[in-house]
Structure formats: C-alpha cells, structure tokens
Design a protein around this motif. Structure first.
Motif, short mmCIF file in Angstrom:
data_model
loop_
_atom_site.label_atom_id
_atom_site.label_comp_id
_atom_site.label_asym_id
_atom_site.label_seq_id
_atom_site.Cartn_x
_atom_site.Cartn_y
_atom_site.Cartn_z
N LEU A 210 47.14 34.95 10.20
CA LEU A 210 47.47 35.75 9.03
C LEU A 210 47.14 34.96 7.77
O LEU A 210 47.88 34.06 7.37
N ALA A 211 45.97 35.25 7.21
CA ALA A 211 45.49 34.60 5.97
C ALA A 211 45.27 33.11 6.16
O ALA A 211 45.52 32.32 5.24
N GLY A 212 44.77 32.72 7.33
CA GLY A 212 44.40 31.33 7.56
C GLY A 212 42.91 31.12 7.40
O GLY A 212 42.20 31.96 6.85
N GLY A 213 42.42 29.99 7.89
CA GLY A 213 41.00 29.70 7.77
C GLY A 213 40.63 28.47 8.56
O GLY A 213 41.47 27.85 9.24
N LEU A 214 39.36 28.10 8.47
CA LEU A 214 38.83 26.92 9.15
C LEU A 214 37.95 26.12 8.21
O LEU A 214 37.24 26.70 7.38
N ASN A 215 37.96 24.83 8.38
CA ASN A 215 37.08 23.96 7.62
C ASN A 215 35.61 24.24 7.94
O ASN A 215 34.76 24.26 7.04
N VAL A 216 35.33 24.49 9.20
CA VAL A 216 33.96 24.76 9.65
C VAL A 216 33.97 26.04 10.50
O VAL A 216 34.55 26.05 11.58
N PRO A 217 33.36 27.14 10.02
CA PRO A 217 33.37 28.38 10.82
C PRO A 217 32.82 28.20 12.23
O PRO A 217 33.28 28.85 13.17
N GLY A 218 31.86 27.29 12.38
CA GLY A 218 31.24 27.07 13.68
C GLY A 218 32.16 26.46 14.71
O GLY A 218 31.78 26.34 15.89
N PHE A 219 33.38 26.06 14.32
CA PHE A 219 34.35 25.65 15.33
C PHE A 219 34.62 26.79 16.32
O PHE A 219 35.01 26.54 17.45
N ILE A 220 34.43 28.03 15.87
CA ILE A 220 34.58 29.18 16.78
C ILE A 220 33.26 29.34 17.53
O ILE A 220 32.34 30.01 17.08
N GLY A 221 33.18 28.67 18.67
CA GLY A 221 31.95 28.65 19.44
C GLY A 221 32.03 29.56 20.65
O GLY A 221 33.02 30.27 20.86
N PRO A 222 30.96 29.60 21.46
CA PRO A 222 30.92 30.48 22.63
C PRO A 222 32.13 30.29 23.53
O PRO A 222 32.55 29.16 23.82
N GLY A 223 32.70 31.41 23.96
CA GLY A 223 33.82 31.36 24.87
C GLY A 223 35.16 31.05 24.23
O GLY A 223 36.13 30.75 24.94
N SER A 224 35.25 31.14 22.91
CA SER A 224 36.51 30.84 22.24
C SER A 224 37.58 31.88 22.55
O SER A 224 37.29 33.02 22.89
N LYS A 225 38.84 31.47 22.40
CA LYS A 225 39.97 32.36 22.66
C LYS A 225 40.03 33.47 21.60
O LYS A 225 39.63 33.27 20.45
N PRO A 226 40.54 34.64 21.97
CA PRO A 226 40.62 35.75 21.01
C PRO A 226 41.64 35.50 19.91
O PRO A 226 42.59 34.72 20.08
N VAL A 227 41.44 36.19 18.80
CA VAL A 227 42.30 36.02 17.63
C VAL A 227 42.51 37.36 16.95
O VAL A 227 41.59 38.17 16.86
N VAL A 228 43.73 37.59 16.49
CA VAL A 228 44.02 38.72 15.62
C VAL A 228 44.18 38.16 14.21
O VAL A 228 44.96 37.24 13.99
N SER A 229 43.41 38.70 13.26
CA SER A 229 43.36 38.15 11.91
C SER A 229 43.68 39.22 10.88
O SER A 229 43.40 40.40 11.08
N ALA A 230 44.24 38.77 9.75
CA ALA A 230 44.46 39.64 8.61
C ALA A 230 44.27 38.83 7.34
O ALA A 230 44.69 37.67 7.27
N GLN A 231 43.62 39.44 6.34
CA GLN A 231 43.46 38.75 5.05
C GLN A 231 43.03 39.74 3.98
O GLN A 231 42.31 40.70 4.25
N GLY A 232 43.50 39.49 2.76
CA GLY A 232 43.01 40.22 1.61
C GLY A 232 41.66 39.68 1.18
O GLY A 232 41.45 38.47 1.16
N ASP A 233 40.73 40.58 0.83
CA ASP A 233 39.38 40.10 0.50
C ASP A 233 39.27 39.53 -0.91
O ASP A 233 38.19 39.09 -1.32
N ALA A 234 40.40 39.49 -1.65
CA ALA A 234 40.43 38.81 -2.95
C ALA A 234 41.29 37.56 -2.89
O ALA A 234 41.70 37.03 -3.94
#
Length: 308
Positions: A210-234
């Motif tokens: 919920l409104a989190g993030g990652l230092n490097v988007p590529g940490f989410i690589g092949p076979g990663s665990k599923p995630v439910v996400s929410a964020q405001g685009d502003a």
C-alpha cells in the motif's frame, strides 16, 4: 484516465471462493464478532514488539497469518497508531486470519536526509521484518501458540511499511543488488538480518503493497511472488514513478507503482494493482470509501492466494 488494473485469473477466484468459504464465509466475511490482541516481543536483540490479533473463540488448528508494518517515514509511528494497519489487522482477524502489526527500528529525521544513514535504517527495518516472520515459524515449530499455517504467510504494509516489506520480498540474493546495496545488507546481518529468531524460515506467499516502492524495479524478476498494490498517481512521498521520497528530502531513489507495474505484470502471476487517479499519498487513510475499496481488493487477492 488510468483505470484499476486487475491481473487476476478469474477461474481461480471462482474455484477458491467456493473452497474457502466453507459455508460460513470464513476469509471473505467478518464471521467473528470479537478479536483478541496480544503484545509480544519478537526481537530480543532490539526489544521490538508486535501486536498479534486473533479471532476470538476460533478452533481452527492451522490459520493463515498476515504481518504488516506501519508508515511514518522511518522516523515516527508505532504498531498501534497507523489507522490503516490497525483497521486491516482487525478486519482480517474477524475474517479468520491471524494478523500482526509490528514495530521496527526508527531513525532520526536528520538521519533520513543522509543517504548512508537512510539506507542503514531501511535495511535495519527489513531485518526487523524478517525476524517478525521468523517469530511465527518458531512458534509453529515449538509452542504453537498461534496455530499458524506456515504455508500461508503474507507480508506487507502501509507507506514505508510497504516499502520495508517490498524490499524483503524482492531482494532474493546479494548478486542482484548494486554494490552499495550489498554493503548495507551485509552491515545489517546479511539477507537474514540480525534481529533474532535465527534458524527459522523467512518464506512468505504474497505481498500487500500500500503506497510502497523499490529502490530498483528490476528486483521484481522472473518467478517473483504475487503482490496486491495500491497508490495514488500523484504521490510524492513515495514517488509514483521513480524519484526521491518525502517530497525529495530523502536522498535514496525509490520507484512506486507507476514504474513497478510493468515488472509486476511481466514477472508475477495473480497480482492486482489499484491506481487512485489524482490522489497523493495513502488517500485511503482519511477516506472511508477508498479504505473499503483497498480492504475489499486485498481481501479478494488473499482469497485467491490462500490456497494452502
């Protein structure tokens, strides 16, 4: 206008809802009227506590657990003063889950505007999150006080609490990290961390972001665990795209859902993303309708994931 993105296999939803409802709607409906809350120390080295919520009167012998972390810019907040986390813990305990809201080590405001200190704090907090997960594995293997089904361990949080668990979830090895990140991981106890309950599993099944993030988007690589996400685009506290958090005050680059979505779509199965057009940081914190939307989508995501 951006729309809510649902990356869900609908056949799985149908099959699972029928399997999990068990006649009384457990995991979907608020089937328990009352919840008990225990405060326990999960990290002996740092004296950190978490509140564990359980459905009162529950007799099930193996229950899924959701472990959540509060927001507060890594400088403020506790396990019991983030309304989003408190409400999710209560709602999901009433649905039949065991839930937990954790404290983690915090830093001073001045430390969080220094890149070295900020990264140290972030990886300290990740270390604490891992100790919290291991606490439940330890309990399941010893006293079994909480009757946890360790095949169904879920992690997540709100704001920087989500950022904490996103890095927990998607940094799988030192080799995938830039050299400076490797240094910080090693200085805070390696991938397992240094917050206690050593020797037990860090495994989890899925993530609540919920409104989190990652230092490097590529940490989410092949076979990663599923995630439910929410964020405001502003959102500028945790930038919706890539940037510097806290409206530019924290000098550690983070990437929110706008940058992560393509990696999530390419590398996970069953993930769900909610975008709140025009909204800033955690719009569900002060809007009951938006919180209900988050709560409902997280509920349905976990119904699909909670398959034993």
């Amino acid at each position: 206008m951006k729309k809510v993105v649902f990356i869900v296999i609908f056949a799985a939803i149908f099959q699972l809802v029928n399997a999990q409802n068990c006649g009384n709607g457990r995991y979907k409906n608020l089937v328990f009227n009352n919840v008990t809350i225990d405060s326990v120390t999960y990290s002996t080295p740092y004296g950190l506590k978490m509140d564990i919520y359980q459905p009162a009167g529950d007799t099930l012998s193996a229950r899924p657990v959701i472990i959540l972390a509060h927001g507060g810019s890594f400088t403020t907040g506790t396990r019991n003063n983030d309304l989003t986390i408190d409400s999710l813990c209560m709602n999901f305990a009433r649905r039949g889950y065991v839930t937990a809201s954790i404290d983690y080590r915090l830093a001073s405001v001045l430390n969080m505007i220094d890149s070295v200190q900020a990264l140290t704090e972030i990886f300290n907090a990740i270390s604490d999150g891992k100790a919290a997960v291991r606490y439940f594995y330890k309990d399941a293997r010893t006293l079994n006080s909480y009757k946890i089904d360790t095949n169904n361990v879920f992690i997540g949080g709100n704001s920087v609490g989500a950022l904490l668990f996103m890095h927990y979830a998607y940094i799988d090895s030192l080799a995938e990290c830039p050299s400076d990140i490797q240094t910080f991981i090693n200085s805070t106890g390696g991938l397992a961390g240094n917050s206690g309950n050593a020797g037990y599993s860090n495994n989890f099944k899925a993530v609540i972001n919920l409104a989190g993030g990652l230092n490097v988007p590529g940490f989410i690589g092949p076979g990663s665990k599923p995630v439910v996400s929410a964020q405001g685009d502003a959102d500028a506290v945790i930038p919706y795209d890539c940037g510097y958090p806290l409206n530019g005050l924290m000098p550690v680059r983070m990437c929110g859902l706008g940058s992560l979505e393509s990696f999530i779509t390419a590398n996970t199965t069953g993930s769900v993303s909610m975008i709140f057009p025009g909204d800033g940081h955690i719009p569900w914190a002060n809007n009951a309708a938006k919180f209900t939307r988050v709560d409902t989508v997280v509920r349905d995501f976990l119904l699909v994931s909670n398959v034993g």
